[in-house]
Design an enzyme around this catalytic site. Sequence first.
Site, PDB file in Angstrom:
ATOM      1  N   LYS A  95       1.673  -6.965   5.638  1.00 10.34           N
ATOM      2  CA  LYS A  95       1.761  -8.112   4.722  1.00 10.34           C
ATOM      3  C   LYS A  95       3.045  -8.042   3.900  1.00 10.34           C
ATOM      4  O   LYS A  95       3.461  -6.953   3.489  1.00 10.34           O
ATOM      5  CB  LYS A  95       0.572  -8.114   3.743  1.00 10.34           C
ATOM      6  N   TYR A 114       0.822  -1.218   0.000  1.00 10.53           N
ATOM      7  CA  TYR A 114       0.000   0.000   0.000  1.00 10.53           C
ATOM      8  C   TYR A 114       0.859   1.272   0.000  1.00 10.53           C
ATOM      9  O   TYR A 114       0.347   2.364  -0.189  1.00 10.53           O
ATOM     10  CB  TYR A 114      -0.960   0.025   1.205  1.00 10.53           C
TER      11      TYR A 114
HETATM   12  N1  LIG Z   1      -5.743  -8.712   0.868  1.00 10.30           N
HETATM   13  C1  LIG Z   1      -6.093  -8.003  -0.178  1.00 10.30           C
HETATM   14  O1  LIG Z   1      -5.716  -8.284  -1.308  1.00 10.30           O
HETATM   15  C2  LIG Z   1      -6.975  -6.816   0.022  1.00 10.30           C
HETATM   16  C3  LIG Z   1      -7.651  -6.287  -1.074  1.00 10.30           C
HETATM   17  C4  LIG Z   1      -8.476  -5.182  -0.855  1.00 10.30           C
HETATM   18  C5  LIG Z   1      -8.612  -4.660   0.422  1.00 10.30           C
HETATM   19  N2  LIG Z   1      -7.919  -5.206   1.462  1.00 10.30           N
HETATM   20  C6  LIG Z   1      -8.002  -4.648   2.821  1.00 10.30           C
HETATM   21  O2  LIG Z   1      -9.347  -4.478   3.170  1.00 10.30           O
HETATM   22  C7  LIG Z   1      -9.587  -3.128   3.541  1.00 10.30           C
HETATM   23  C8  LIG Z   1     -11.021  -2.783   3.253  1.00 10.30           C
HETATM   24  O3  LIG Z   1     -11.127  -2.274   1.913  1.00 10.30           O
HETATM   25  P1  LIG Z   1     -12.403  -2.277   1.088  1.00 10.30           P
HETATM   26  O4  LIG Z   1     -12.275  -1.392  -0.081  1.00 10.30           O
HETATM   27  O5  LIG Z   1     -12.654  -3.661   0.779  1.00 10.30           O
HETATM   28  O6  LIG Z   1     -13.421  -1.648   2.158  1.00 10.30           O
HETATM   29  P2  LIG Z   1     -14.965  -1.414   2.086  1.00 10.30           P
HETATM   30  O7  LIG Z   1     -15.291  -0.834   3.423  1.00 10.30           O
HETATM   31  O8  LIG Z   1     -15.712  -2.613   1.561  1.00 10.30           O
HETATM   32  O9  LIG Z   1     -15.134  -0.307   0.962  1.00 10.30           O
HETATM   33  C9  LIG Z   1     -14.583   0.962   1.094  1.00 10.30           C
HETATM   34  C10 LIG Z   1     -15.437   1.886   0.217  1.00 10.30           C
HETATM   35  O10 LIG Z   1     -16.732   1.975   0.811  1.00 10.30           O
HETATM   36  C11 LIG Z   1     -17.048   3.319   1.077  1.00 10.30           C
HETATM   37  N3  LIG Z   1     -17.664   3.409   2.410  1.00 10.30           N
HETATM   38  C12 LIG Z   1     -17.085   3.190   3.604  1.00 10.30           C
HETATM   39  N4  LIG Z   1     -17.978   3.339   4.590  1.00 10.30           N
HETATM   40  C13 LIG Z   1     -19.146   3.683   4.012  1.00 10.30           C
HETATM   41  C14 LIG Z   1     -20.426   3.955   4.502  1.00 10.30           C
HETATM   42  N5  LIG Z   1     -20.682   3.954   5.803  1.00 10.30           N
HETATM   43  N6  LIG Z   1     -21.406   4.248   3.623  1.00 10.30           N
HETATM   44  C15 LIG Z   1     -21.162   4.282   2.301  1.00 10.30           C
HETATM   45  N7  LIG Z   1     -19.958   4.018   1.758  1.00 10.30           N
HETATM   46  C16 LIG Z   1     -18.958   3.721   2.617  1.00 10.30           C
HETATM   47  C17 LIG Z   1     -15.755   4.081   1.050  1.00 10.30           C
HETATM   48  O11 LIG Z   1     -16.024   5.351   0.570  1.00 10.30           O
HETATM   49  P3  LIG Z   1     -15.162   6.620   1.078  1.00 10.30           P
HETATM   50  O12 LIG Z   1     -13.773   6.328   0.671  1.00 10.30           O
HETATM   51  O13 LIG Z   1     -15.786   7.742   0.347  1.00 10.30           O
HETATM   52  O14 LIG Z   1     -15.327   6.700   2.568  1.00 10.30           O
HETATM   53  C18 LIG Z   1     -14.907   3.268   0.085  1.00 10.30           C
HETATM   54  O15 LIG Z   1     -15.146   3.680  -1.258  1.00 10.30           O
HETATM   55  C19 LIG Z   1      -8.522  -2.354   2.753  1.00 10.30           C
HETATM   56  O16 LIG Z   1      -8.262  -1.066   3.263  1.00 10.30           O
HETATM   57  C20 LIG Z   1      -7.352  -3.280   2.937  1.00 10.30           C
HETATM   58  O17 LIG Z   1      -6.797  -3.112   4.229  1.00 10.30           O
HETATM   59  C21 LIG Z   1      -7.129  -6.289   1.278  1.00 10.30           C
END
Ligand SMILES: NC(=O)c1ccc[n+]([C@@H]2O[C@H](COP(=O)([O-])OP(=O)(O)OC[C@H]3O[C@@H](n4cnc5c(N)ncnc54)[C@H](OP(=O)(O)O)[C@@H]3O)[C@@H](O)[C@H]2O)c1
Length: 318
Positions: free
Chosen positions: A86, A57
């Site tokens: 990681k 990241y």
């Molecule tokens: N191992 C892997 O390969 C891998 C891959 C992907 C992610 N990850 C990990 O998982 C974490 C989670 O990531 P994710 O993208 O999957 O998270 P997520 O919470 O599913 O999605 C984040 C998105 O949702 C929006 N959001 C957050 N809270 C909200 C709410 N209350 N209402 C409406 N929209 C909301 C955010 O918008 P805003 O930005 O506008 O707040 C952002 O665009 C990452 O940061 C990372 O640490 C790991």
Amino acid sequence: MTESSDLRLRRIPLDPGAGRIPALGFGTLIPDPAETIAATRNALDAGFRHFDCAERYRNEREVGTALREGLAAAGIAREDIFVTTKVWNTNHRPERVRPAFEASLERLALTYLDLYLIHTPFAFQPGDDQDPRDQDGNVIYDREVTLLDTWKAMESLVDHGKCRAIGLSDIALETLKPIYGSARIKPSVVQVESHPYLPETELLGFCKEKGIVLLAFAPLGHGMKPGLLGDPVIAGIAARVGKTPAQVLLAWAIQRGTAVLTTPRSAARARENFDISPLPQDALDEINRIQTRQRLNPVVNTGVPGFIPQTKSTAQGK
Ligand SMILES: NC(=O)c1ccc[n+]([C@@H]2O[C@H](COP(=O)([O-])OP(=O)(O)OC[C@H]3O[C@@H](n4cnc5c(N)ncnc54)[C@H](OP(=O)(O)O)[C@@H]3O)[C@@H](O)[C@H]2O)c1
């Protein structure tokens, strides 16, 4: 296996001696450095105690800054938070694992990690370029190292006491099983994409049977629209129980026995995503009956992730 009925405070025990992982975690995959600092601090202030990072990241230094300042300001002890990072695909060779681990620790300004994960089971050509490609744009994989070789190097980090637990990420059940079978120190956590459109039921069953915590990412479907946040079943339950769709999705994930990562960026969304409470059984059943199936992140098939911050140098020429 779980302790608190308050989902916000629930900590799931890992293997003996490996501590307890807060079920509700904050993910730090945020492209902008200043936004990383602000969002991490917002999450800590809202109550999050579990922080998921990665060398990939490219923002561990910013996360470290936010945590150091936030802990000091609120009088929170390091032992009260849980920090994961990681090892990236280009550092799978055993001799590269410990230097990669030490470099992450230095950037995060920590003396130990609660959890270290192999980011994906795919080894890339070793070197400083995180995204090695041939002239046709294809990823250059490293065929000289096996996942078990890398796992043994991870085990030695636990032996040396700077890392309390180890695990894998973006791994399919058929790849996890042989590693689990051969491991001297078993994986404590498996981090994969999971949400109502990708419940990973078989993997979750295996993890529960073996005492591995399944840590779900993309619980809100990466916030994509159309998507989970606008799903009529989720929206209907949210209206019925007086919660938001995001809160419903996070509660469902924890109540089915997984830990979960979410990435709210604003202070208001950090408070919203932390303020979850248990759903009634009929709501859980209704979500479990959703038939839509969708995988959002293909990294599990190739080792190539999406949604990665670009630095000036990596943005050039790509
Ligand atoms: N191992 C892997 O390969 C891998 C891959 C992907 C992610 N990850 C990990 O998982 C974490 C989670 O990531 P994710 O993208 O999957 O998270 P997520 O919470 O599913 O999605 C984040 C998105 O949702 C929006 N959001 C957050 N809270 C909200 C709410 N209350 N209402 C409406 N929209 C909301 C955010 O918008 P805003 O930005 O506008 O707040 C952002 O665009 C990452 O940061 C990372 O640490 C790991």
